[in-house]
Design an enzyme around this catalytic site. Structure first.
Site, PDB file in Angstrom:
ATOM      1  CG  ASP A   1      -0.205  -0.094   2.562  1.00 43.52           C
ATOM      2  OD1 ASP A   1       0.926  -0.613   2.601  1.00 43.52           O
ATOM      3  OD2 ASP A   1      -0.762   0.370   3.582  1.00 43.52           O
TER       4      ASP A   1
ATOM      5  CG  HIS B   1       6.731   0.131  10.460  1.00 38.37           C
ATOM      6  ND1 HIS B   1       6.838  -0.351  11.740  1.00 38.37           N
ATOM      7  CD2 HIS B   1       6.226   1.384  10.582  1.00 38.37           C
ATOM      8  CE1 HIS B   1       6.416   0.555  12.598  1.00 38.37           C
ATOM      9  NE2 HIS B   1       6.044   1.620  11.920  1.00 38.37           N
TER      10      HIS B   1
HETATM   11  C1  BDR Z   1       2.490  -0.549   8.702  1.00 36.15           C
HETATM   12  O1  BDR Z   1       1.410   0.374   8.472  1.00 36.15           O
HETATM   13  C2  BDR Z   1       1.716   1.218   7.386  1.00 36.15           C
HETATM   14  O2  BDR Z   1       1.533   2.552   7.753  1.00 36.15           O
HETATM   15  C3  BDR Z   1       3.146   0.975   7.022  1.00 36.15           C
HETATM   16  O3  BDR Z   1       3.353   1.062   5.624  1.00 36.15           O
HETATM   17  C4  BDR Z   1       3.434  -0.403   7.526  1.00 36.15           C
HETATM   18  O4  BDR Z   1       3.151  -1.383   6.558  1.00 36.15           O
HETATM   19  C5  BDR Z   1       3.112  -0.247  10.049  1.00 36.15           C
HETATM   20  O5  BDR Z   1       2.191  -0.446  11.076  1.00 36.15           O
HETATM   21 CA    CA Z   2       2.819  -0.793   4.201  1.00 42.51          CA
END
Ligand code: BDR
Ligand code: CA
Length: 314
Positions: free
Chosen positions: A10, A241
């Site tokens: 995403d 992340h």
């Molecule tokens: C996840 O949530 C999204 O905002 C980031 O891309 C990551 O995949 C972190 O909690």
């Molecule tokens: Ca993500």
């Protein structure tokens, strides 16, 4: 032979970093991107995926558009405060030249796994709706996949989208519960480790010295994301992340893992919480669920260094 992966994404600032890290790593062969709502709506996620591949000079890689809503309800909406209104730190890129393929994300995943049994790893770094839809349409993908390595969830730490839930899981908890319950090997690279992979101001500044289109784009989009972290966490810089899931694929020895079956909370305040059965006799809700590799420890500095080294050599 490089390992074939499909990244379900995403994009998203940290998604961008993860996609570029995978593209720069000779151990991995990115055979497709599939898109999902989360940081932005699916339509924009698809445009961003196409744009990112064009920036990387890899417009040959197919992009398949995914679900626009969660399995049981509408998408609750994007998070412009974190990733920008465009999902790319408010830099507002031009439209991509290319377009998505005709197949949906779930159809693409099924076709690829059917054609390459045992060879493809799924790397979801967004909500798990596409993966769950693919499982529903063709349960045999659980036999055909190599493994699933996902960014999402929180085993022993609080959530980030709510006190209970991590953002990817909380965006579609019913889908996540299906994915954690299928008879395939899932590795969960969640907040337990990703909030220990920290990139400080000097490491961020270093990307501006790499002198290639991918690092230049990361340098452009990071300020907005960094501002979010510095306003909400007690640290300078960002937490990494989605790249952590790619780093697990590159070098799992950087992570320590426990094997626990997982259920996902779907009700009330606990919606989106990943619940590992960490000990004792399994309650019925966890029985007959496969053990998930839950990452609980990480050498965060080495993950950050690995990503920087790969991008520097791009
Ligand atoms: C996840 O949530 C999204 O905002 C980031 O891309 C990551 O995949 C972190 O909690
Ligand atoms: Ca993500």
């Amino acid at each position: 032979m490089p390992r074939k992966i499909i990244i379900d994404t995403d994009p998203g600032v940290d998604d961008t970093m993860a996609i570029f890290l995978a593209l720069c790593s000779p151990e991995l062969d990115v055979i497709g991107l599939t898109t999902i709502f989360g940081n932005v709506h699916t339509e924009l996620a698809t445009k961003n995926a196409l744009r990112l591949l064009e920036i990387a000079g890899r417009a040959d890689i197919p992009v398949a558009a995914g679900a626009v809503d969660a399995l049981t309800g509408p998408f609750e909406g994007p998070v412009p405060t974190v990733h920008g209104a465009d999902g790319q730190g408010d830099v507002f890129l031009p439209d991509p030249a290319g377009s998505a393929i005709e197949l949906s994300a779930a159809q693409f995943i099924i076709e690829q796994l059917r054609a390459n049994p045992g060879e493809i790893t799924l790397a979801p770094v967004g909500p798990l709706s596409n993966i769950a839809l693919a499982l529903r349409l063709e349960p045999r993908i659980a036999e055909w996949v190599d493994e699933v390595v996902l960014m999402g969830g929180n085993a022993l730490v609080p959530g980030n989208a709510s006190p209970a839930g991590e953002a990817n899981i909380r965006n579609d908890p019913e889908a996540a519960d299906l994915v954690f319950g299928a008879q395939w090997q899932v590795t969960m690279v969640g907040l337990d480790v990703t909030l220990r992979v920290h990139m400080g101001p000097e490491q961020i500044a270093d990307y501006a010295t790499h002198g290639n289109p991918m690092s230049d784009h990361i340098t452009r989009i990071l300020p907005h994301y960094r501002n979010y972290f510095e306003s909400n966490y007690d640290a300078e810089g960002i937490f990494v992340h989605d790249s952590s899931a790619i780093a697990y694929l590159l070098d799992p020895s950087l992570f320590s893992v426990r094997r626990w079956p997982i259920r996902v909370g779907t009700q009330g305040l606990g919606r989106g919480k990943t619940w590992p059965a960490t000990g004792g006799r399994l309650l019925p809700a966890w029985e007959s669920r496969p053990p998930v590799n839950v990452c609980v420890g990480v050498e965060g500095d080495k993950v950050v260094a690995l990503a920087a080294e790969r991008l520097r050599r791009a």
